[in-house]
Write a protein that holds these residues in place. Sequence first.
Motif, PDB file in Angstrom:
ATOM      1  N   LEU A  54      19.592  27.549  18.338  1.00 32.88           N
ATOM      2  CA  LEU A  54      19.275  26.696  17.193  1.00 32.88           C
ATOM      3  C   LEU A  54      20.359  25.650  17.025  1.00 32.88           C
ATOM      4  CD1 LEU A  54      17.632  25.975  14.645  1.00 32.88           C
ATOM      5  CD2 LEU A  54      18.996  27.670  13.394  1.00 32.88           C
ATOM      6  N   THR A  55      19.930  24.393  16.948  1.00 31.27           N
ATOM      7  CA  THR A  55      20.825  23.286  16.628  1.00 31.27           C
ATOM      8  C   THR A  55      20.355  22.676  15.318  1.00 31.27           C
ATOM      9  OG1 THR A  55      21.303  22.796  18.948  1.00 31.27           O
ATOM     10  CG2 THR A  55      21.716  21.051  17.342  1.00 31.27           C
ATOM     11  N   LEU A  56      21.236  22.639  14.328  1.00 32.07           N
ATOM     12  CA  LEU A  56      20.925  22.030  13.040  1.00 32.07           C
ATOM     13  C   LEU A  56      21.566  20.655  12.963  1.00 32.07           C
ATOM     14  CD1 LEU A  56      21.449  24.934  10.470  1.00 32.07           C
ATOM     15  CD2 LEU A  56      19.290  24.010  11.310  1.00 32.07           C
ATOM     16  N   VAL A  57      20.754  19.668  12.597  1.00 31.52           N
ATOM     17  CA  VAL A  57      21.265  18.334  12.288  1.00 31.52           C
ATOM     18  C   VAL A  57      21.027  18.152  10.796  1.00 31.52           C
ATOM     19  CG1 VAL A  57      21.158  15.880  12.838  1.00 31.52           C
ATOM     20  CG2 VAL A  57      20.639  17.574  14.610  1.00 31.52           C
ATOM     21  N   VAL A  58      22.080  18.334   9.999  1.00 30.63           N
ATOM     22  CA  VAL A  58      21.951  18.439   8.549  1.00 30.63           C
ATOM     23  C   VAL A  58      22.744  17.323   7.879  1.00 30.63           C
ATOM     24  CG1 VAL A  58      22.203  19.944   6.542  1.00 30.63           C
ATOM     25  CG2 VAL A  58      21.804  20.938   8.800  1.00 30.63           C
ATOM     26  N   ALA A  59      22.054  16.552   7.038  1.00 31.56           N
ATOM     27  CA  ALA A  59      22.716  15.483   6.287  1.00 31.56           C
ATOM     28  C   ALA A  59      21.753  14.957   5.242  1.00 31.56           C
ATOM     29  CB  ALA A  59      23.161  14.361   7.222  1.00 31.56           C
ATOM     30  N   GLY A 164      11.794  32.163  11.834  1.00 39.32           N
ATOM     31  CA  GLY A 164      12.893  33.086  12.107  1.00 39.32           C
ATOM     32  C   GLY A 164      12.489  34.181  13.084  1.00 39.32           C
ATOM     33  N   TYR A 165      11.267  34.672  12.940  1.00 40.84           N
ATOM     34  CA  TYR A 165      10.723  35.663  13.878  1.00 40.84           C
ATOM     35  C   TYR A 165      10.724  35.105  15.300  1.00 40.84           C
ATOM     36  CZ  TYR A 165       7.132  38.737  15.965  1.00 40.84           C
ATOM     37  OH  TYR A 165       6.433  39.607  16.763  1.00 40.84           O
ATOM     38  N   LEU A 166      10.286  33.863  15.464  1.00 40.39           N
ATOM     39  CA  LEU A 166      10.285  33.227  16.783  1.00 40.39           C
ATOM     40  C   LEU A 166      11.700  33.128  17.327  1.00 40.39           C
ATOM     41  CD1 LEU A 166       8.485  31.502  18.863  1.00 40.39           C
ATOM     42  CD2 LEU A 166       9.423  29.532  17.653  1.00 40.39           C
ATOM     43  N   LEU A 167      12.638  32.690  16.495  1.00 37.22           N
ATOM     44  CA  LEU A 167      14.016  32.516  16.950  1.00 37.22           C
ATOM     45  C   LEU A 167      14.625  33.825  17.450  1.00 37.22           C
ATOM     46  CD1 LEU A 167      15.680  30.110  14.363  1.00 37.22           C
ATOM     47  CD2 LEU A 167      15.716  29.869  16.841  1.00 37.22           C
ATOM     48  N   ARG A 168      14.302  34.916  16.755  1.00 39.91           N
ATOM     49  CA  ARG A 168      14.903  36.204  17.127  1.00 39.91           C
ATOM     50  C   ARG A 168      14.376  36.745  18.442  1.00 39.91           C
ATOM     51  NH1 ARG A 168      14.294  37.001  11.563  1.00 39.91           N
ATOM     52  NH2 ARG A 168      12.318  38.094  11.855  1.00 39.91           N
ATOM     53  N   ARG A 169      13.205  36.263  18.882  1.00 40.93           N
ATOM     54  CA  ARG A 169      12.550  36.914  20.020  1.00 40.93           C
ATOM     55  C   ARG A 169      12.331  36.036  21.250  1.00 40.93           C
ATOM     56  NH1 ARG A 169      11.248  39.151  15.361  1.00 40.93           N
ATOM     57  NH2 ARG A 169      10.781  41.384  15.233  1.00 40.93           N
ATOM     58  N   VAL A 170      12.487  34.733  21.120  1.00 37.26           N
ATOM     59  CA  VAL A 170      12.070  33.868  22.214  1.00 37.26           C
ATOM     60  C   VAL A 170      13.103  33.753  23.325  1.00 37.26           C
ATOM     61  CG1 VAL A 170      12.965  31.681  21.311  1.00 37.26           C
ATOM     62  CG2 VAL A 170      10.820  31.710  22.632  1.00 37.26           C
ATOM     63  N   PRO A 184      18.289  25.218   6.051  1.00 37.66           N
ATOM     64  CA  PRO A 184      17.006  25.908   5.857  1.00 37.66           C
ATOM     65  C   PRO A 184      17.201  27.410   5.754  1.00 37.66           C
ATOM     66  CG  PRO A 184      17.299  25.377   8.177  1.00 37.66           C
ATOM     67  CD  PRO A 184      18.495  24.816   7.456  1.00 37.66           C
ATOM     68  N   PRO A 185      16.229  28.122   5.144  1.00 35.45           N
ATOM     69  CA  PRO A 185      16.319  29.591   5.032  1.00 35.45           C
ATOM     70  C   PRO A 185      15.944  30.279   6.338  1.00 35.45           C
ATOM     71  CG  PRO A 185      14.342  28.805   3.931  1.00 35.45           C
ATOM     72  CD  PRO A 185      15.082  27.579   4.380  1.00 35.45           C
ATOM     73  N   LEU A 186      16.729  30.033   7.369  1.00 38.94           N
ATOM     74  CA  LEU A 186      16.573  30.658   8.677  1.00 38.94           C
ATOM     75  C   LEU A 186      17.780  31.573   8.905  1.00 38.94           C
ATOM     76  CD1 LEU A 186      15.367  27.514  10.693  1.00 38.94           C
ATOM     77  CD2 LEU A 186      13.962  29.413   9.879  1.00 38.94           C
ATOM     78  N   PRO A 187      17.768  32.426   9.923  1.00 39.69           N
ATOM     79  CA  PRO A 187      18.893  33.360  10.129  1.00 39.69           C
ATOM     80  C   PRO A 187      20.158  32.661  10.609  1.00 39.69           C
ATOM     81  CG  PRO A 187      17.296  33.574  11.903  1.00 39.69           C
ATOM     82  CD  PRO A 187      16.665  32.667  10.885  1.00 39.69           C
ATOM     83  N   ILE A 188      20.676  31.724   9.799  1.00 41.12           N
ATOM     84  CA  ILE A 188      21.815  30.896  10.199  1.00 41.12           C
ATOM     85  C   ILE A 188      23.079  31.735  10.331  1.00 41.12           C
ATOM     86  CG2 ILE A 188      23.313  29.020   9.440  1.00 41.12           C
ATOM     87  CD1 ILE A 188      20.852  27.710   8.193  1.00 41.12           C
ATOM     88  N   GLY A 189      23.311  32.620   9.343  1.00 41.27           N
ATOM     89  CA  GLY A 189      24.526  33.421   9.376  1.00 41.27           C
ATOM     90  C   GLY A 189      24.633  34.274  10.623  1.00 41.27           C
ATOM     91  N   ARG A 190      23.537  34.915  10.976  1.00 45.89           N
ATOM     92  CA  ARG A 190      23.559  35.771  12.170  1.00 45.89           C
ATOM     93  C   ARG A 190      23.809  34.963  13.425  1.00 45.89           C
ATOM     94  NH1 ARG A 190      20.119  36.935  16.058  1.00 45.89           N
ATOM     95  NH2 ARG A 190      18.428  35.750  15.107  1.00 45.89           N
ATOM     96  N   ARG A 192      25.257  32.024  13.641  1.00 45.41           N
ATOM     97  CA  ARG A 192      26.619  31.469  13.635  1.00 45.41           C
ATOM     98  C   ARG A 192      27.619  32.532  14.084  1.00 45.41           C
ATOM     99  NH1 ARG A 192      26.951  29.691   8.462  1.00 45.41           N
ATOM    100  NH2 ARG A 192      26.334  27.550   8.957  1.00 45.41           N
ATOM    101  N   ALA A 193      27.447  33.750  13.570  1.00 45.90           N
ATOM    102  CA  ALA A 193      28.368  34.830  13.933  1.00 45.90           C
ATOM    103  C   ALA A 193      28.280  35.165  15.416  1.00 45.90           C
ATOM    104  CB  ALA A 193      28.064  36.062  13.091  1.00 45.90           C
ATOM    105  N   ALA A 194      27.086  34.999  15.985  1.00 44.55           N
ATOM    106  CA  ALA A 194      26.894  35.319  17.403  1.00 44.55           C
ATOM    107  C   ALA A 194      27.218  34.139  18.316  1.00 44.55           C
ATOM    108  CB  ALA A 194      25.444  35.754  17.634  1.00 44.55           C
ATOM    109  N   GLY A 195      27.660  33.027  17.745  1.00 43.49           N
ATOM    110  CA  GLY A 195      27.966  31.852  18.551  1.00 43.49           C
ATOM    111  C   GLY A 195      26.731  31.165  19.112  1.00 43.49           C
ATOM    112  N   GLU A 196      25.589  31.360  18.451  1.00 44.62           N
ATOM    113  CA  GLU A 196      24.338  30.810  18.954  1.00 44.62           C
ATOM    114  C   GLU A 196      23.807  29.661  18.095  1.00 44.62           C
ATOM    115  OE1 GLU A 196      21.861  34.279  19.033  1.00 44.62           O
ATOM    116  OE2 GLU A 196      22.594  34.909  21.013  1.00 44.62           O
ATOM    117  N   LEU A 197      24.638  29.163  17.177  1.00 37.12           N
ATOM    118  CA  LEU A 197      24.233  28.072  16.299  1.00 37.12           C
ATOM    119  C   LEU A 197      25.134  26.873  16.538  1.00 37.12           C
ATOM    120  CD1 LEU A 197      22.636  26.983  13.805  1.00 37.12           C
ATOM    121  CD2 LEU A 197      24.500  27.898  12.398  1.00 37.12           C
TER     122      LEU A 197
END
Length: 751
Positions: A54-59, A164-170, A184-190, A192-197
């Motif tokens: 996941l890449t977030l472009v937030v502004a 979020g379901y798609l992100l966790r499994r794809v 967005p209300p996606l699993p951002i914290g998880r 980020r902690a896993a180095g996948e954001l």
Amino acid sequence: MRDDQAPEVTAPGQAEALGDTWLLATKLRAPRRRSLVHRPRLVHLLDGVADHPLTLVVAPPGWGKTVLLSDWYHAGSRAVAWLSLDREEGDPNRFWRYVVAALRAVVPGLGEQALQALATRSPSLTEAVLPSLINELVGLDEPVALVLDDYHVVSDPEVHRTLGYLLRRVGAGLRLVVATRSDPPLPIGRLRAAGELAEIRAAELAFTGAEAGELLNGELALDLGEEDVARLGRRTEGWAAGLYLAGLSLQGRDDRAASVAAFAGTDRYVLDYLGSELLAGQPDDLRRFLTQTSILTRMTPDLCAAVTGRADSAAVLTHLERTNGFLVALDDRQEWFRYHRLFGDLLRHELGLSDPERIPELHRRAARWLRESGDVPEAIAHFLAGGDGDTAAELVLAHWTPYFNAGHLRTVERWLEMLPSERVERDPGLCLARTWVLLDQGRLDVASTWVTRAEQAATGADTARDAALSRAVHRFKIGDVGACHAAARRVLELGAGAGFGDTVARCILGVSLFWRGDAAAAVRALTEAVRSARGADNQLAEMYALGYLAAAHLHDGDLAEGRRAADLAMEKVVEPAVAEHFVAALPHTAHAALLSASGQLDRAEPAAARAVDLARRGAGRLEIGLALAHLAQIRIGLGQDGTAALDDARRVVRECPDPGWLPERLAGLRRSLRAAAPRPGTGTGDGASALSEREAALLPLLAGTLSLREIGAVLHVSVNTVKTHSRLLYRKLEVTSRDDAVRRARQLGLL
């Protein structure tokens, strides 16, 4: 510098059909824009992090999110699918149809099974749609990047949950790039902690001094000094839209240094300042065109002509597209345009100040053109904005059914919420629209209120009949068998007419007879319902009636006819358009009962579990209870613990005002469950060698759900013969009851 791309209406001639939904092609490609400032550092930055899941472009708005993603998209270094979002994609069904279409634009043929599941009215996204899509993405040779632009407009929790379901499994099959104004209300914290954001925010998007100079002095040719460029950069904090607006306001000024010195303020003041400065320099006729067309979310020359009365609208749009960076072409043919959202806000603000009394009429002109062009959702919105709630209501009445049947429940719900509440409450058709949405959502208590309103608002035989039909359906869904039966008879007495009404009325009558225990009468009514459904080409209703017909035959002891009806129903179930709909629960329930009756409990258990899953998606309470009862009985027969399914069924039945014969069935299962518990003193002889051929054939049938009379029909013997062989079998197994015989046979390995 533009952030916002997504059109909000379906344009005539721009949609491509896909089943029962319509896809707007311009939403599936990055916007075309004239070159302003090329920012390779950002493109390289995005390229370097786009391998993250996941890449977030937030502004905030105007920071160049869409411009960056468009540059990256057109760089062509990887396969990138694009989807511009608007508020209509708050409907989960519509959102996922567009996602699949975007992916298919770069991977032709991808997601066919997912699209077929989405064609049903209320598919389970995580059960029926996403698994097949995920499997296909995982199997790709190269991952696909999917850009979701303007994700902040999505507010439905179901969209966030399923994404979020798609992100966790794809896995590595998909790289998601999301442009949004807030996290967005996606699993951002998880992630980020896993180095996948990966995150690109305003700090990265802010213009550097060199980039600001290239924009102001290169593209806009302002010839500002280094200090003036730096001052504007500081005042705008690198905000792309602010710099560009400031640059446009400075064009044509002699004392640019003084103007730069006067430029200051927060976003609000920047907008006010630039509004007066930018618009003040436009000719009056062009300024009127800009403000009057600002009510439109998308523009084509003919629509602009209808709103403004100007025959030269095409030429004006062409001029604006070439000279004004705030008009964006949405297609390669330059037929459809829209204003940058910030610029549109500015124009609407000006219109409200300069000509507020004209605004309702402008909306009505747009609405009439859109209605004639077939753009129903946007026409409804403009009629309402123009104060013409009656015409908007007429459009909703004329079009809610096909949108509802296509699975756009949230879209219909939003239309109804936009209408004045008193208009909805006094119109029987709108009351019914609200009722059917609530029934499909399982909001049965609220639906009851709207059924009553529909009955009170009825003005003739047709509306009275339709209200009575919704009453019958509602009473059945809440488990009120007696009231459902009375309501169904009332509908038929009123004359259900042909097509949908007749089919539903006959289905509900047959269903109520089934639950009252009159299986023979239920068979007759359901046979008529099947015939009516076929005549109306109502595939869902036919499958539903066949499922109940099979259950009624089994209840009446006619195993052969029950199997025939169940087989016909199961033939319908395999069709993708109906396989995931909750009405498919009944065929699966009947199929599980037949497998169980023939002793095939291992095959019956998954069929019953499938029936429970489907029933929970919107079936009536009794249907959920029946599916759970079958599952509990099969698990008891398999020697498993059926307590959970049985307890769930009992909880469902307790909510039913009149649950028919189901409580008696559940009480019997409770006794079976107690009998299945191990008891001391049970015989230990093997008993196997003593079984006759007839007793060996009888034993698996005793493990099923058929009565002794029904078992006799299977074995082609009388019920007395079955009883005789059962007593002999019990004696050989050293037991005294059917349940103990089954349990003992399992201990001995005979089952």
